[in-house]
Structure formats: structure tokens, C-alpha cells
Scaffold this active site. Structure first.
Site, PDB file in Angstrom:
ATOM      1  N   LYS A   1       0.824  -1.214   0.000  1.00  0.00           N
ATOM      2  CA  LYS A   1       0.000   0.000   0.000  1.00  0.00           C
ATOM      3  C   LYS A   1       0.859   1.266   0.000  1.00  0.00           C
ATOM      4  O   LYS A   1       0.619   2.187  -0.789  1.00  0.00           O
ATOM      5  CB  LYS A   1      -0.927  -0.031   1.216  1.00  0.00           C
ATOM      6  CG  LYS A   1      -1.908   1.119   1.261  1.00  0.00           C
ATOM      7  CD  LYS A   1      -2.951   0.916   2.347  1.00  0.00           C
ATOM      8  CE  LYS A   1      -2.384   0.996   3.732  1.00  0.00           C
ATOM      9  NZ  LYS A   1      -1.845  -0.241   4.281  1.00  0.00           N
TER      10      LYS A   1
ATOM     11  N   THR B   1       4.010   1.511  -0.907  1.00  0.00           N
ATOM     12  CA  THR B   1       4.739   1.514  -2.179  1.00  0.00           C
ATOM     13  C   THR B   1       3.863   2.098  -3.294  1.00  0.00           C
ATOM     14  O   THR B   1       4.328   2.893  -4.118  1.00  0.00           O
ATOM     15  CB  THR B   1       5.169   0.076  -2.543  1.00  0.00           C
ATOM     16  OG1 THR B   1       5.914  -0.472  -1.452  1.00  0.00           O
ATOM     17  CG2 THR B   1       6.028   0.058  -3.791  1.00  0.00           C
TER      18      THR B   1
ATOM     19  N   ARG C   1       2.302   8.112   7.032  1.00  0.00           N
ATOM     20  CA  ARG C   1       2.625   8.082   8.462  1.00  0.00           C
ATOM     21  C   ARG C   1       4.106   7.781   8.679  1.00  0.00           C
ATOM     22  O   ARG C   1       4.782   7.246   7.805  1.00  0.00           O
ATOM     23  CB  ARG C   1       1.785   7.019   9.164  1.00  0.00           C
ATOM     24  CG  ARG C   1       0.298   7.293   9.176  1.00  0.00           C
ATOM     25  CD  ARG C   1      -0.489   6.090   9.659  1.00  0.00           C
ATOM     26  NE  ARG C   1      -0.328   4.956   8.750  1.00  0.00           N
ATOM     27  CZ  ARG C   1      -0.599   3.699   9.063  1.00  0.00           C
ATOM     28  NH1 ARG C   1      -1.022   3.395  10.263  1.00  0.00           N
ATOM     29  NH2 ARG C   1      -0.437   2.735   8.183  1.00  0.00           N
TER      30      ARG C   1
ATOM     31  N   LYS D   1       6.458  -6.599  10.794  1.00  0.00           N
ATOM     32  CA  LYS D   1       5.874  -5.914   9.641  1.00  0.00           C
ATOM     33  C   LYS D   1       6.917  -5.209   8.774  1.00  0.00           C
ATOM     34  O   LYS D   1       6.812  -5.149   7.565  1.00  0.00           O
ATOM     35  CB  LYS D   1       4.825  -4.904  10.114  1.00  0.00           C
ATOM     36  CG  LYS D   1       4.150  -4.127   8.974  1.00  0.00           C
ATOM     37  CD  LYS D   1       3.108  -3.165   9.530  1.00  0.00           C
ATOM     38  CE  LYS D   1       2.562  -2.287   8.421  1.00  0.00           C
ATOM     39  NZ  LYS D   1       3.536  -1.297   7.935  1.00  0.00           N
TER      40      LYS D   1
ATOM     41  N   ALA E   1      -3.548   1.288  12.565  1.00  0.00           N
ATOM     42  CA  ALA E   1      -4.955   1.198  12.168  1.00  0.00           C
ATOM     43  C   ALA E   1      -5.675   0.036  12.825  1.00  0.00           C
ATOM     44  O   ALA E   1      -6.901   0.013  12.841  1.00  0.00           O
ATOM     45  CB  ALA E   1      -5.074   1.084  10.651  1.00  0.00           C
TER      46      ALA E   1
ATOM     47  N   PHE F   1      -3.478  -0.719   6.957  1.00  0.00           N
ATOM     48  CA  PHE F   1      -4.058  -2.057   6.777  1.00  0.00           C
ATOM     49  C   PHE F   1      -5.164  -2.038   5.719  1.00  0.00           C
ATOM     50  O   PHE F   1      -5.148  -1.230   4.805  1.00  0.00           O
ATOM     51  CB  PHE F   1      -4.512  -2.631   8.123  1.00  0.00           C
ATOM     52  CG  PHE F   1      -3.379  -2.883   9.075  1.00  0.00           C
ATOM     53  CD1 PHE F   1      -2.298  -3.655   8.697  1.00  0.00           C
ATOM     54  CD2 PHE F   1      -3.376  -2.335  10.350  1.00  0.00           C
ATOM     55  CE1 PHE F   1      -1.235  -3.895   9.568  1.00  0.00           C
ATOM     56  CE2 PHE F   1      -2.311  -2.565  11.231  1.00  0.00           C
ATOM     57  CZ  PHE F   1      -1.253  -3.354  10.830  1.00  0.00           C
TER      58      PHE F   1
ATOM     59  N   PHE G   1       3.949  -8.370  -9.162  1.00  0.00           N
ATOM     60  CA  PHE G   1       5.090  -9.196  -8.781  1.00  0.00           C
ATOM     61  C   PHE G   1       5.560  -9.938 -10.035  1.00  0.00           C
ATOM     62  O   PHE G   1       4.745 -10.284 -10.894  1.00  0.00           O
ATOM     63  CB  PHE G   1       4.703 -10.215  -7.699  1.00  0.00           C
ATOM     64  CG  PHE G   1       4.745  -9.675  -6.299  1.00  0.00           C
ATOM     65  CD1 PHE G   1       5.718 -10.087  -5.402  1.00  0.00           C
ATOM     66  CD2 PHE G   1       3.806  -8.748  -5.867  1.00  0.00           C
ATOM     67  CE1 PHE G   1       5.749  -9.601  -4.099  1.00  0.00           C
ATOM     68  CE2 PHE G   1       3.827  -8.254  -4.574  1.00  0.00           C
ATOM     69  CZ  PHE G   1       4.806  -8.681  -3.681  1.00  0.00           C
TER      70      PHE G   1
ATOM     71  N   TRP H   1       7.097  -0.601  -8.349  1.00  0.00           N
ATOM     72  CA  TRP H   1       8.166  -1.172  -7.527  1.00  0.00           C
ATOM     73  C   TRP H   1       9.433  -1.350  -8.361  1.00  0.00           C
ATOM     74  O   TRP H   1      10.541  -1.034  -7.914  1.00  0.00           O
ATOM     75  CB  TRP H   1       7.727  -2.525  -6.957  1.00  0.00           C
ATOM     76  CG  TRP H   1       8.715  -3.121  -5.982  1.00  0.00           C
ATOM     77  CD1 TRP H   1       8.758  -2.945  -4.637  1.00  0.00           C
ATOM     78  CD2 TRP H   1       9.823  -3.985  -6.304  1.00  0.00           C
ATOM     79  NE1 TRP H   1       9.816  -3.630  -4.089  1.00  0.00           N
ATOM     80  CE2 TRP H   1      10.492  -4.275  -5.098  1.00  0.00           C
ATOM     81  CE3 TRP H   1      10.315  -4.518  -7.495  1.00  0.00           C
ATOM     82  CZ2 TRP H   1      11.612  -5.089  -5.043  1.00  0.00           C
ATOM     83  CZ3 TRP H   1      11.447  -5.337  -7.434  1.00  0.00           C
ATOM     84  CH2 TRP H   1      12.073  -5.614  -6.218  1.00  0.00           C
TER      85      TRP H   1
END
Length: 559
Positions: A74, A76, A97, A108, A276, A304, A384, A412
Site C-alpha cells: 500500500k 509503495t 505516516r 511488519k 490502524a 491495513f 510481482f 516497484w
């Protein structure tokens, strides 16, 4: 095959510009940037005040499906979209954040994006940054110290020591501190009582800093914190302890938004960091509202999945700050959808179209939920290299059946170039005028009814359940004038239910509210559901095992 560089290797090789040049791109004069080194700075309160009459840009929320060990990306995507919008000629500002040390050294990881869609300096951002979290921790624990000190020196406020609700905090996962006894060791150390620690990102002080409009508002909200109750059940506020003013002193720099840059030298505000799953999951109102005065587009994220982060963004942050989002991006990956379709992490490599289709029910639920708030959405398929064309086509076909569009994104690997198509789609949605944003429930609805509304309409549960003591507590707060507050659900992020192993899109489950907390200063009620903890623990093999300094003194292992 060429070597794939780690996130920190990519970040270390970044061609960063002086932060004054980054600020100049969005009209911030150098004298209004308070530098922390050459590549990060805080924006002065004077400048923020001076732009309040500017017209607002368009606000774009990036959210996601429920997180899985397969990864969604998210942040990224938030960074990639911001770079992509700037690439197509739009003045875009990113708002995310700050990272907590707990997940950095736990499981994480960090919060700066990944690959060629990152915010830098990544290592600083994921560690101490500009010291905001330390200031929040200190202000919170100053209040704790003043509370116990007041009791020690005679307890003039008649605080019932059995009803002290204010817990201490630290910015690290440490399960041993969840429930403790303080003031042991004799008369000189005070009156023993049961207490505990939460993680800093769950602190009400963190929430207050992220919802306050300015220093004056911050100080008032700090004064409104309820720390304990008397024997007659009347509340004791932080202002009764004369704590709010010295707390504001500790936070006077922390409340100023931090400006940094992406790998492509585009501006990014990184400020505040409530989780969150146990807090409200959004960056600061000051950063977002300032960015809206400076950019044509502001891209922000909520933590999240959309069931937690987006719901709280809409029902708490937007409600409190008067924000009106123009569009939403829902991030999904083929790998995560396969996991929702029942595939184990070690088996995600081979093509499995049926699992993708089965897992799409999770994505579909989030699309439906976002639509309930009246905001148009687009799905970003975060690519991916193992994804097959057939799997991607299956996701696109499913999203089309929901009346929306899915866009394949390769930010990415390719930075802004990989997010151009998404950027064009977001502009189209934001300029369409389709957004008819409205929160999920009215202020006037009863507190338990608000919880039940979220359970039924967002989680698709049959009902919220709670012991009589919880319902009585909510009713008492309503009688005291807090009934118009929104609710902040503290719940597992991994499922729509309170069972983290129940993936997909379950229905008919009950959501048990085991405890409620009043965050009177922040302005919401926290409903703690299921087994969720406000102080996380470290996993059996924490990320800290891989974090070290190399022979050159550079950090390795951060992600």
C-alpha cells in the site's frame, strides 16, 4: 538474471536534492523549513497559517485488501502514484505516516515504500527520524508521572486509585509490559496499583497530535484527556493535574509536519503514525490539510485493509477535519489474492487462476465497502514478477464485474513510469465529480449502535456483542455528553472477523467487544474487539535478527 537490490540499497544510492529545493517545488520558502540535516525538515507554523486561504487540491486515499504474509504494497503504491502524477505533469504531494520501531524490529517492517517507489531517507524514517515519536512518548509518560505524583502528595483530587485508566507507553513491542504493578518497594515509591503499557502508536497523545489543527487545539485536546475517575465516578482530566501545558511544550516541534522526498525528488509529508488495528491509522490532519493547500493532488494512505484504515479515515479523520476525498485506490496483489483463496505462502509461485478467483471475494468486499461512502474507486494491481498474464486478467475481469476498473502497476520495479496508467485513471476519477462522500453513520447515533453499524455494514457480521458492563459504560459516556463521538475499532487486521485466520469475505460472524476506552481528547471511543492487543509482542524470529551495521558503518536489514 540481474541482482535484485534490497530496499535499503536502493535508498542509499538515491540522488537526493537539498530539502530546500524539494520545498520550493510546492512553494515553501527556505526560511520556513526547519532543517534536520540536509534531507528532511519541519514546516513552520507561520507558513502553514499563511496558506490557509489557498484553494484545496484533490484528496486521494490509497487503501488495500486485508494484509497477508504475501504482501500488498500500500505505501509503495502511494509513493508510486505520487511520482506517477508528478510524471504526467500534475503537482502532487504525498502524505504518509511515520514508522514505529515496534514493527521495524518485529515482523511488519518499515513504512517508506519499496523498490523504486520509496521515500528517503529511508533509514532515518524507519528509526528515530525527527524525534516525533520520542516526544509523544515523553509527553504521554509525563502525564503518567504527574498523575502518580499527585496521588503520592496527598491526592487532593480524590482520585480512586482503583479507577486510574491512563496507561504508560513505549515505542517497542514488549508483551511483558502489557499488565504490570507499579509503585512497589515501600512508602517512598507511592501507592501500589495495577497498570500497564501500550505501544506509543496506540497512545491518545499520538491520536491528538494527528487530529489537532494547531498548537492551541493541541493544548486544549491534551487538557481534555481523562486519566482516572473519583469514587463518585466523576472524571479527572489532564488539565486538573496541570499537565496539558507542559505536555504541549514537549510537543511544540513534533506537531510541525515533516517534509522529505521520494527517490524521484517529489515532495512527501511524513507525519504522525497511529496504527490502524488499534488506533485510527491516519497521518496528521496538519500534514494533509497543508498539502491540500500546496498541491493539485494529495495522495495519502490509511493503514491495513479498507475495513480498518479506510473506514477510520472516512468516519474519524474526514469527519473531524472536514475533508472530502475525491477518489480511492484499492491495492491488491495476485499473491495476496491467492492466499485469500486458500494457497499457502510457500505455494504462491505457480499459476493458480482458480485460487485468484476465489480470493477475489476479499477484494470485492472492499470495493463494495468503499462505495458505501460515496467515493469512486480504482483497483491497483501491485505487480510481482511471478504474476502470470492469465492471473492478472482474472483480477481485471472480476473488478470489471464489480463495475470498476483494475490497473496493473509496476512502480516497484520502474518507479513513476510503472504508475503512469494508474495516475491517468486517478485524475479521471478525481475530476469526474462522482464523489458524493458521506460518513457511514450520523453523529447522533448511539455509541453501541455505531459499533453495530460498522460490524454489520463493513465487516458483514451478524451483530456486535458485549457484556452488560461494556454497554453500561457506553451509556454512561452518552449521559456525560460523549455520545456524539465516532468509534475507533481495535480489531485484527487480517480478517473481516475477529479471527485472524478467517480469510476471504466471511459473513454472519459476531464481533465481541471486550473493552471500551474513552479518548476524550482525541474525540473518539475505542472499542477493543476479540483478542487484539494494544501492546503487540515480538514474533519468534523478529526482524531485528537481520538488522545490523556493515563494515562501512551502514545499516543493513531494514525493509
Amino acid at each position: 538474471m540481474a541482482e535484485v537490490k534490497s530496499d535499503i540499497q536502493i535508498a542509499r544510492a538515491a540522488n537526493k536534492k537539498p530539502i530546500q529545493e524539494v520545498g520550493a517545488k510546492i512553494g515553501i520558502p527556505a526560511e520556513h523549513l526547519l532543517p534536520y540535516g540536509h534531507d528532511k525538515a519541519k514546516v513552520s507554523a507561520e507558513f502553514i497559517k499563511s496558506v490557509q486561504n489557498n484553494e484545496n487540491g484533490k484528496l486521494i486515499l490509497v487503501t488495500a485488501i486485508n494484509p497477508t504474509p504475501a504482501g500488498e504494497g500500500k505505501t509503495t503504491t502511494t509513493v508510486g502514484l505520487g511520482d506517477g502524477l508528478n510524471r504526467i505533469g500534475k503537482k502532487a504531494v504525498i502524505c504518509i505516516r511515520e514508522a514505529s520501531l515496534g514493527p521495524n524490529f518485529g515482523m511488519k517492517g518499515g513504512a517508506a515504500g519499496g523498490g523504486y517507489a520509496q521515500i528517503v531517507p529511508m533509514d532515518d524514517m524507519n528509526l528515530h527520524f525527527t524525534g516525533d515519536f520520542h516526544a509523544i512518548t515523553s509527553a504521554h509518560n509525563l502525564l503518567s508521572a504527574l498523575l502518580d505524583n499527585h496521588i503520592y502528595w496527598g491526592n487532593e483530587l480524590n482520585i480512586d486509585t482503583r479507577r486510574v485508566t491512563w496507561r504508560r507507553v513505549m515505542d517497542m513491542n514488549d508483551r511483558a509490559l502489557r499488565q504490570i504493578v507499579v509503585s512497589l518497594g515501600g512508602v517512598a515509591n507511592g501507592y501500589p496499583r495495577e497498570a500497564g503499557f501500550d505501544i506509543t502508536v496506540a497512545s491518545e497523545v499520538m491520536a491528538i497530535l494527528c487530529l489537532a489543527r494547531d498548537l492551541k487545539d493541541l493544548e486544549k485536546r491534551l487538557g481534555d484527556i481523562i486519566v482516572a475517575y473519583r469514587r463518585d465516578r466523576s472524571p479527572v482530566f489532564a488539565r486538573d493535574l496541570k499537565a496539558h501545558r507542559p505536555m504541549a511544550v514537549l510537543l511544540k516541534d513534533a506537531i510541525q509536519p515533516n517534509l522529505v522526498q521520494t527517490l524521484e525528488n517529489n515532495p512527501a509529508f511524513v507525519h504522525g503514525g497511529p496504527f490502524a488495528n488499534i488506533a485510527h491509522g491516519c497521518n496528521s490532519v496538519m500534514a494533509t490539510s497543508t498539502a491540500l493547500k500546496l498541491g493539485d493532488y494529495v495522495i495519502t494512505e490509511a493503514g491495513f485493509g479498507a475495513d480498518l484504515g479506510a473506514e477510520k479515515f472516512f468516519d474519524i479523520k474526514c469527519r473531524k477535519a472536514g475533508l472530502k476525498p475525491a477518489a480511492v485506490v484499492i491495492v491488491a496483489t495476485v499473491r495476496a489474492l491467492k492466499m485469500n483463496g486458500g494457497v499457502k505462502k510457500e505455494d504462491l509461485g505457480p499459476e493458480n487462476i482458480e485460487a485468484v478467483k476465489k480470493g477475489c471475494v476479499n477484494l470485492g468486499r472492499h470495493i463494495e465497502n468503499v462505495k458505501q461512502f460515496g467515493v469512486p474507486a480504482v483497483v491497483a494491481i501491485n505487480h510481482f514478477h511471478t504474476d502470470t498474464d492469465a492471473e492478472i486478467a482474472a483480477v481485471k475481469e472480476f473488478v470489471e464485474s464489480m463495475g470498476e476498473e483494475a490497473v496493473l502497476c509496476k512502480h516497484w520495479a520502474h518507479g513513476s513510469a510503472g504508475a503512469e496508467e494508474l495516475a491517468h485513471k486517478v485524475v479521471e476519477l478525481a475530476e469526474s465529480g462522482r464523489s458524493q462522500f458521506a460518513p457511514l453513520y450520523a453523529d447522533e447515533l448511539g455509541l453501541f449502535d455505531k459499533i453495530d453499524t460498522i460490524v454489520k455494514r463493513i465487516y458483514r457480521g451478524s451483530e456486535a456483542i458485549a457484556d452488560k458492563s461494556v454497554r453500561d459504560q457506553l451509556h454512561q459516556w452518552e449521559q456525560q455528553g460523549y455520545g456524539n463521538l465516532p468509534v475507533c475499532m481495535a480489531k485484527t487486521q487480517y480478517s473481516f472477523s475477529t479471527d485472524p485466520n478467517l480469510r476471504g469475505a466471511p459473513t454472519g460472524h459476531t464481533v465481541s467487544v471486550r473493552e471500551v476506552r474513552l479518548a476524550a481528547g482525541a474525540g473518539f471511543i475505542v472499542a477493543i474487539c476479540g483478542e487484539i492487543m494494544t501492546m503487540p509482542g515480538l514474533p519468534s524470529k523478529p526482524s531485528s535478527d537481520n538488522i545490523h551495521l556493515n563494515d562501512d558503518g551502514d545499516i543493513e536489514g531494514l525493509s
